[in-house]
Design a protein around this motif. Sequence first.
Motif, PDB file in Angstrom:
ATOM      1  N   PRO A   1      12.385  16.011 -11.255  1.00 49.29           N
ATOM      2  CA  PRO A   1      13.276  14.846 -11.180  1.00 49.29           C
ATOM      3  C   PRO A   1      12.601  13.585 -11.703  1.00 49.29           C
ATOM      4  CG  PRO A   1      12.430  15.436  -9.004  1.00 49.29           C
ATOM      5  CD  PRO A   1      12.047  16.556  -9.929  1.00 49.29           C
ATOM      6  N   GLY A   2      13.350  12.864 -12.523  1.00 51.30           N
ATOM      7  CA  GLY A   2      12.811  11.650 -13.128  1.00 51.30           C
ATOM      8  C   GLY A   2      12.460  11.835 -14.593  1.00 51.30           C
TER       9      GLY A   2
ATOM     10  N   THR B   1      19.455  12.115 -12.201  1.00 47.41           N
ATOM     11  CA  THR B   1      19.025  12.678 -10.918  1.00 47.41           C
ATOM     12  C   THR B   1      17.979  11.789 -10.265  1.00 47.41           C
ATOM     13  OG1 THR B   1      19.453  14.940 -11.675  1.00 47.41           O
ATOM     14  CG2 THR B   1      17.998  14.687  -9.777  1.00 47.41           C
ATOM     15  N   GLY B   2      17.037  11.310 -11.072  1.00 50.09           N
ATOM     16  CA  GLY B   2      16.010  10.424 -10.551  1.00 50.09           C
ATOM     17  C   GLY B   2      16.596   9.154  -9.973  1.00 50.09           C
TER      18      GLY B   2
ATOM     19  N   VAL C   1       9.749  11.072  -8.707  1.00 52.70           N
ATOM     20  CA  VAL C   1      10.695  10.442  -9.636  1.00 52.70           C
ATOM     21  C   VAL C   1      10.074   9.206 -10.274  1.00 52.70           C
ATOM     22  CG1 VAL C   1      12.901   9.215  -9.822  1.00 52.70           C
ATOM     23  CG2 VAL C   1      12.729  11.277  -8.419  1.00 52.70           C
TER      24      VAL C   1
ATOM     25  N   SER D   1      17.111   9.508 -16.700  1.00 57.30           N
ATOM     26  CA  SER D   1      17.199  10.439 -15.567  1.00 57.30           C
ATOM     27  C   SER D   1      18.236  10.027 -14.533  1.00 57.30           C
ATOM     28  CB  SER D   1      15.848  10.624 -14.868  1.00 57.30           C
ATOM     29  OG  SER D   1      15.991  11.513 -13.760  1.00 57.30           O
TER      30      SER D   1
END
Length: 271
Positions: A161-162, A25-26, A114, A23
């Motif tokens: 997210p994550g 974004t995480g 996350v 991830s």
Amino acid sequence: MPLLVTAILLGIVEGLTEFLPVSSTGHLILAAKLFGYDDAQWSVFNIVIQLGAILAVVVLYWRTFWAVGLGLIRGEKTAIQFVINLLVAFIPAVVLGLIFKKKIDILLESPLVVAWALVVGGVAIIAIERFAKGGDYVGIGQLPVSKCFGVGLMQCLAMVPGVSRSGATIMGALCMGINRSTAAEFSFFLAIPTMLGATVLQLASHRHELAAGTSAVGFTEIAVGFGVSFVVALAVIKGFVTYISRRGFTPFAIYRIIAGAVAIYALGHVG
């Protein structure tokens, strides 16, 4: 911390993690907490620099795109199916992304979400590695449309997210009988329309601040982060495909669980 230094660090994080099942974004959200900057001000930056990593796919796989382009001109069935399969896989993200955009934006503000997603995703990867070994489906142009749509649905899990977009798509593909290397490449190619769409949406919604220069994070920082993520992703992609073909995804799952657990602990002790 100077803005350009932060831009470089985030570009490195993005390039390293965009195509790994951990991830990106995480990691960017957790980096915001770690570096102590205002992640709301860097939200556009975090989306746009992903295009740098996506450009790395285009550069590394230019022969594939060139062959598909020529095949479309010649009306070759495999080339046409290649494009159709990517579009079919892309559709779920478009529809669900527009419907749940406000809720997704709220989740993007939560580092704790996350952290837990990293742990849960790591456990899921270990389970899938044990019970789903992939199969005989090789080549994106040879995949049934139904399986491509299924991979597209799996990609939507990464709206949390994550979760990891690449992790969700690759693991989903393995469960559907697609072999490892094809699953990874499908994830890479699917990232192109997905992240391009997300970038256009972000730039459109923040165009006035960027044009007026009122945003704390401007075009200079975005350009630097873009370039850094591109260079780092170039080094990561090929090595990743080779690595998973030999060793699988379990090391990434273990990393996710450890990183998530550390983040949960750290976030619980932040005043």
